[in-house]
Design a protein around this motif. Sequence first.
Motif: not given
Length: 418
Positions: A168, A171-173, A387, A390, A392, A410, A413
């Motif tokens: 990650y 906030d994105r993979q 990572g 996610s 979520e 978050a 991650a």
Amino acid sequence: MTGADDDADGVAQAPRIPGPRWSADDHADLTGRPPNEREEKEPVEEREPDVPVLSHGVLKSLLGAWALSACSAGETAAVEAHLTECGPCADEALRLRDAVALLHRDRDLDLDPLLRSRVLENCLGRRPARIPIPGWVTPYDAETARLDALLRDIGESEWHAPVRLKWYEEDRQVRRKATVAGVIGHLFAVDGLVAGALGLDDPLGAGTPELSPSERTEAFWSGLERPPGRALREPWRDQSHALIRTVSFAGRGVADLTVTYKDFALPLRDSLLERAFECWLHADDIAHAVAYPYDPPCGAHLHEMIDLATRLLPAALAGRRRSGLAAPARQLVAAGAPGRSLHLEVEGAGGGHWYIALDSPAAVGDPDQAVAQVAMEGVEFCQLVAGRVSPEEAAAGQDGDREAIRDVLAAAASLSRL
């Protein structure tokens, strides 16, 4: 080896060796007739076999045939009578019987997963290590050994199997394509940070500027003249052995030596635990790529890895807050004082209960001030920190302050990287 008549020390306490069992076919009715039509026969009185009088040398030479159930009834009786009197022959008979058991065709060829630990325990019990490995190094020792066993089992072509790395950022993979050999090169390059802190050779070469783990990996990959293959295994393993050996000889104070990762630093004790964590996760990536069964670390080592992640979470949460990626602090407290906390309950192997400070990175997590609770399985939490999943989809159970839960997951991650 002397016989029972020549050496009185070998006579006493000889173990009782069970004789070979009769085959089931020896008692079967092979006439093919139904049970109700079989002839009733008078019971035949069993006659004791004639036991020959044999010398110690002859009896010793019969041990192999006895273990294979190839002796006559009289020879079997003579050998077994001798085994109750001759300790050296009894020990040899036990070894031969165990060897015969290994020749059974139907035996499962898969090694017992606990075999390595039992062998090491037995060896160290007989002769303790002169320079033992410190306890805080054992996770790294175990995970590098497990990965090395995987690498020994795969073929030459599988070193070029594609491996998809995930972590990650912001906030994105992020995904990156690599190969099995490329992953080993990545571990080799990043382990070089620990090697440099201990004064060992850097795999990137002398005079390499300070680089982050990701930058070191890219620099190592770009410096290779051809696509990497099996040849990387030996230097990687030699380096891991050198790290363990150097730390073991260095004494107690080395645990607090600082290892710098450019953007952050860890004491050597935590750094080797972090390297063990990454070694396991990337070994799992490789295992998936080559369809190889691979288990998580043992419960004790998994617990230590989870504990390290929870200790890093308050600082990661504070960093995200400074970047505007997390909600503002609600209740600042002095360093070392109890503060508002999230209760992390980790289930399964390596599990436990942790209380993570939410507002001040130097505060102490307090059960009485817990405003939220998250329940997760141990491997799932590690997958989040790496990572692989996610935030979520990570938490199995949540209760309490949703904002605090979202920020902590978050932050977990965000600990991941290439």
